[in-house]
Motif scaffolding. Structure first.
Motif, PDB file in Angstrom:
ATOM      1  N   MET A 120       0.492  -1.229  -0.211  1.00 53.79           N
ATOM      2  CA  MET A 120       0.024   0.031  -0.567  1.00 53.79           C
ATOM      3  C   MET A 120       1.165   1.021   0.184  1.00 53.79           C
ATOM      4  O   MET A 120       0.297   2.323  -0.406  1.00 53.79           O
ATOM      5  CB  MET A 120      -1.021  -0.365   1.639  1.00 53.79           C
ATOM      6  N   THR A 121       1.703   1.588   0.577  1.00 56.80           N
ATOM      7  CA  THR A 121       2.651   2.036   1.072  1.00 56.80           C
ATOM      8  C   THR A 121       3.581   2.555  -0.151  1.00 56.80           C
ATOM      9  O   THR A 121       3.572   4.116  -1.366  1.00 56.80           O
ATOM     10  CB  THR A 121       3.953   2.621   2.284  1.00 56.80           C
ATOM     11  N   ARG A 122       3.993   1.711  -0.820  1.00 59.66           N
ATOM     12  CA  ARG A 122       4.620   1.821  -2.306  1.00 59.66           C
ATOM     13  C   ARG A 122       3.711   1.958  -2.810  1.00 59.66           C
ATOM     14  O   ARG A 122       4.452   2.635  -4.119  1.00 59.66           O
ATOM     15  CB  ARG A 122       5.502   0.169  -2.938  1.00 59.66           C
ATOM     16  N   PHE A 123       2.699   1.253  -3.690  1.00 61.67           N
ATOM     17  CA  PHE A 123       1.823   2.037  -4.240  1.00 61.67           C
ATOM     18  C   PHE A 123       1.182   3.149  -3.928  1.00 61.67           C
ATOM     19  O   PHE A 123       1.385   4.509  -5.381  1.00 61.67           O
ATOM     20  CB  PHE A 123       0.357   1.146  -4.055  1.00 61.67           C
ATOM     21  N   ALA A 124       1.404   4.060  -3.205  1.00 60.65           N
ATOM     22  CA  ALA A 124       0.883   5.443  -2.749  1.00 60.65           C
ATOM     23  C   ALA A 124       2.132   6.211  -3.068  1.00 60.65           C
ATOM     24  O   ALA A 124       1.778   7.240  -4.063  1.00 60.65           O
ATOM     25  CB  ALA A 124       0.836   5.560  -1.237  1.00 60.65           C
ATOM     26  N   ARG A 125       3.405   5.756  -3.144  1.00 62.88           N
ATOM     27  CA  ARG A 125       4.961   6.741  -3.097  1.00 62.88           C
ATOM     28  C   ARG A 125       4.807   6.496  -5.510  1.00 62.88           C
ATOM     29  O   ARG A 125       5.593   7.042  -5.337  1.00 62.88           O
ATOM     30  CB  ARG A 125       6.090   5.984  -2.745  1.00 62.88           C
ATOM     31  N   TRP A 154     -11.673  11.283  -0.197  1.00 60.53           N
ATOM     32  CA  TRP A 154     -10.060  12.137   0.772  1.00 60.53           C
ATOM     33  C   TRP A 154      -8.876  11.721   0.822  1.00 60.53           C
ATOM     34  O   TRP A 154      -7.968  12.111   0.391  1.00 60.53           O
ATOM     35  CB  TRP A 154     -10.565  12.107   1.863  1.00 60.53           C
ATOM     36  N   MET A 155      -8.343  10.270   0.374  1.00 58.17           N
ATOM     37  CA  MET A 155      -7.060   9.476   0.506  1.00 58.17           C
ATOM     38  C   MET A 155      -6.770   9.327  -0.827  1.00 58.17           C
ATOM     39  O   MET A 155      -5.502  10.031  -0.458  1.00 58.17           O
ATOM     40  CB  MET A 155      -6.988   8.040   0.784  1.00 58.17           C
ATOM     41  N   MET A 156      -7.079   9.900  -2.240  1.00 60.69           N
ATOM     42  CA  MET A 156      -6.802  10.297  -3.012  1.00 60.69           C
ATOM     43  C   MET A 156      -6.672  11.659  -3.301  1.00 60.69           C
ATOM     44  O   MET A 156      -5.033  11.958  -3.940  1.00 60.69           O
ATOM     45  CB  MET A 156      -7.971  10.362  -4.153  1.00 60.69           C
ATOM     46  N   ARG A 157      -7.373  12.136  -2.660  1.00 55.78           N
ATOM     47  CA  ARG A 157      -6.701  13.528  -2.750  1.00 55.78           C
ATOM     48  C   ARG A 157      -5.877  14.170  -1.964  1.00 55.78           C
ATOM     49  O   ARG A 157      -4.731  15.422  -2.529  1.00 55.78           O
ATOM     50  CB  ARG A 157      -7.972  14.470  -2.032  1.00 55.78           C
ATOM     51  N   GLN A 158      -5.544  14.151  -1.560  1.00 53.94           N
ATOM     52  CA  GLN A 158      -4.298  13.890   0.316  1.00 53.94           C
ATOM     53  C   GLN A 158      -3.320  13.452  -1.007  1.00 53.94           C
ATOM     54  O   GLN A 158      -2.073  13.848  -1.126  1.00 53.94           O
ATOM     55  CB  GLN A 158      -4.445  12.887   0.885  1.00 53.94           C
ATOM     56  N   PRO A 161      10.631  14.591  -1.954  1.00 51.80           N
ATOM     57  CA  PRO A 161       9.634  13.390  -1.371  1.00 51.80           C
ATOM     58  C   PRO A 161       8.933  13.054  -0.662  1.00 51.80           C
ATOM     59  O   PRO A 161       8.943  14.337   0.639  1.00 51.80           O
ATOM     60  CB  PRO A 161      10.689  12.149  -1.163  1.00 51.80           C
ATOM     61  N   PHE A 162       7.310  13.109  -0.761  1.00 50.47           N
ATOM     62  CA  PHE A 162       6.310  13.256   0.139  1.00 50.47           C
ATOM     63  C   PHE A 162       7.148  12.345   1.102  1.00 50.47           C
ATOM     64  O   PHE A 162       6.486  11.266   0.255  1.00 50.47           O
ATOM     65  CB  PHE A 162       5.025  13.293  -0.155  1.00 50.47           C
ATOM     66  N   ASP A 163       6.017  11.941   2.478  1.00 48.20           N
ATOM     67  CA  ASP A 163       6.286  11.212   3.086  1.00 48.20           C
ATOM     68  C   ASP A 163       4.058  11.169   3.586  1.00 48.20           C
ATOM     69  O   ASP A 163       3.585  10.993   4.111  1.00 48.20           O
ATOM     70  CB  ASP A 163       6.243  11.603   4.912  1.00 48.20           C
ATOM     71  N   GLU A 164       4.809   9.590   2.776  1.00 46.96           N
ATOM     72  CA  GLU A 164       3.447   8.803   2.868  1.00 46.96           C
ATOM     73  C   GLU A 164       2.884   8.465   3.731  1.00 46.96           C
ATOM     74  O   GLU A 164       1.622   8.111   4.378  1.00 46.96           O
ATOM     75  CB  GLU A 164       3.174   7.770   1.252  1.00 46.96           C
ATOM     76  N   ALA A 165       3.652   7.931   4.087  1.00 40.96           N
ATOM     77  CA  ALA A 165       3.228   7.112   5.655  1.00 40.96           C
ATOM     78  C   ALA A 165       2.078   8.001   6.645  1.00 40.96           C
ATOM     79  O   ALA A 165       1.594   7.600   7.448  1.00 40.96           O
ATOM     80  CB  ALA A 165       4.867   7.016   6.281  1.00 40.96           C
ATOM     81  N   ALA A 196      -1.060   7.554   7.555  1.00 40.10           N
ATOM     82  CA  ALA A 196      -1.486   7.955   9.898  1.00 40.10           C
ATOM     83  C   ALA A 196      -2.622   8.497   9.606  1.00 40.10           C
ATOM     84  O   ALA A 196      -3.117   8.573  11.019  1.00 40.10           O
ATOM     85  CB  ALA A 196       0.028   8.389  10.146  1.00 40.10           C
ATOM     86  N   GLN A 197      -2.952   9.570   9.150  1.00 42.28           N
ATOM     87  CA  GLN A 197      -3.751  10.146   9.175  1.00 42.28           C
ATOM     88  C   GLN A 197      -5.661   9.596   9.094  1.00 42.28           C
ATOM     89  O   GLN A 197      -6.613  10.189   8.904  1.00 42.28           O
ATOM     90  CB  GLN A 197      -4.133  11.806   8.305  1.00 42.28           C
ATOM     91  N   ALA A 198      -5.454   8.500   7.753  1.00 40.77           N
ATOM     92  CA  ALA A 198      -6.535   8.138   7.965  1.00 40.77           C
ATOM     93  C   ALA A 198      -6.782   6.972   8.396  1.00 40.77           C
ATOM     94  O   ALA A 198      -6.049   6.188   8.430  1.00 40.77           O
ATOM     95  CB  ALA A 198      -6.416   7.088   6.437  1.00 40.77           C
TER      96      ALA A 198
END
Length: 218
Positions: A1-6, A119-123, A137-141, A145-147
């Motif tokens: 999941m994290t790698r996907f977001a990144r 909300w998640m996609m937008r962020q 680079p942004f911190d996807e973690a 963590a906010q979700a």
């Protein structure tokens, strides 16, 4: 999941920005359904905000390299089409057709987006745009963590669920992610989806303003 977001989502939005520089819900009246789904679509994929940021960088954007290729009226029209309001108008037209085709599906999509997918996609997308702008680079973690678990679940359902294939088309992201693909393959798919999304937006705006596509090649 994290790698996907990144890798996948950042690639999708960075590509678009670069080119431009299920739970059932109670049925709603048609007008209210269209309005709500339109709001959610432009929230989920906030290309209108990205367009607005790009427009603010130069009064001749998006033809800052060759502003004399179009008239002042055509440039004004193009900037209006490629604005937050113009993007909303474009998506609303698509939403109207989408709702007319299957109102029950639209209600289910509204519920899923409201459950946290939007909300998640937008962020993630806005973080990807900022990374493209700054190179940091942004911190996807931190975003994850906010979700809540429900929000993350809704997001993954939107991105991978078979019943959400039509919603992904409406959002303009297509099959940007597939759990069966490698990270590199998903990154390439994200770049392709972002490029396709940006191209469709630009070509639609140019057509609405009677600007020939030959302008793009000068």
């Amino acid at each position: 999941m994290t790698r996907f977001a990144r890798r996948c989502m950042t690639a999708l939005v960075a590509s678009a920005a670069g080119l431009l520089m299920a739970l059932p819900a109670a049925a709603e009246p048609a007008g209210a359904r269209v309005a709500r789904l339109t709001d959610l679509v432009v929230e989920t994929v906030p290309m209108g905000e990205v367009l607005g940021r790009l427009a603010a960088t130069n009064p001749d954007w998006p033809l800052q390299e060759n502003p004399d290729l179009v008239s002042a009226g055509q440039l004004a029209c193009l900037r209006d089409e490629l604005s937050e309001g113009g993007y909303r108008r474009m998506k609303r037209t698509e939403v109207v057709a989408y709702v007319a085709e299957d109102a029950a599906r639209a209600d289910a999509d509204i519920a899923l987006l409201e459950a946290g997918a939007a909300w998640m996609m937008r962020q993630l997308m806005l973080a990807g745009v900022e990374e493209e702008r700054t190179g940091i680079p942004f911190d996807e973690a931190q975003i994850m963590a906010q979700a809540s678990e429900a929000q993350l679940g809704a997001f993954m359902q939107m991105m991978t669920g078979e019943e959400q294939a039509s919603l992904r088309v409406l959002l303009g992201i297509g099959e940007a992610y597939d759990a069966g693909r490698s990270a590199d393959e998903n990154e390439a798919a994200g770049e392709q989806a972002g490029g396709d999304l940006a191209t469709r937006i630009v070509l639609k705006a140019m057509a609405n303003c009677s600007i020939p596509t030959s302008v793009l090649f000068n």
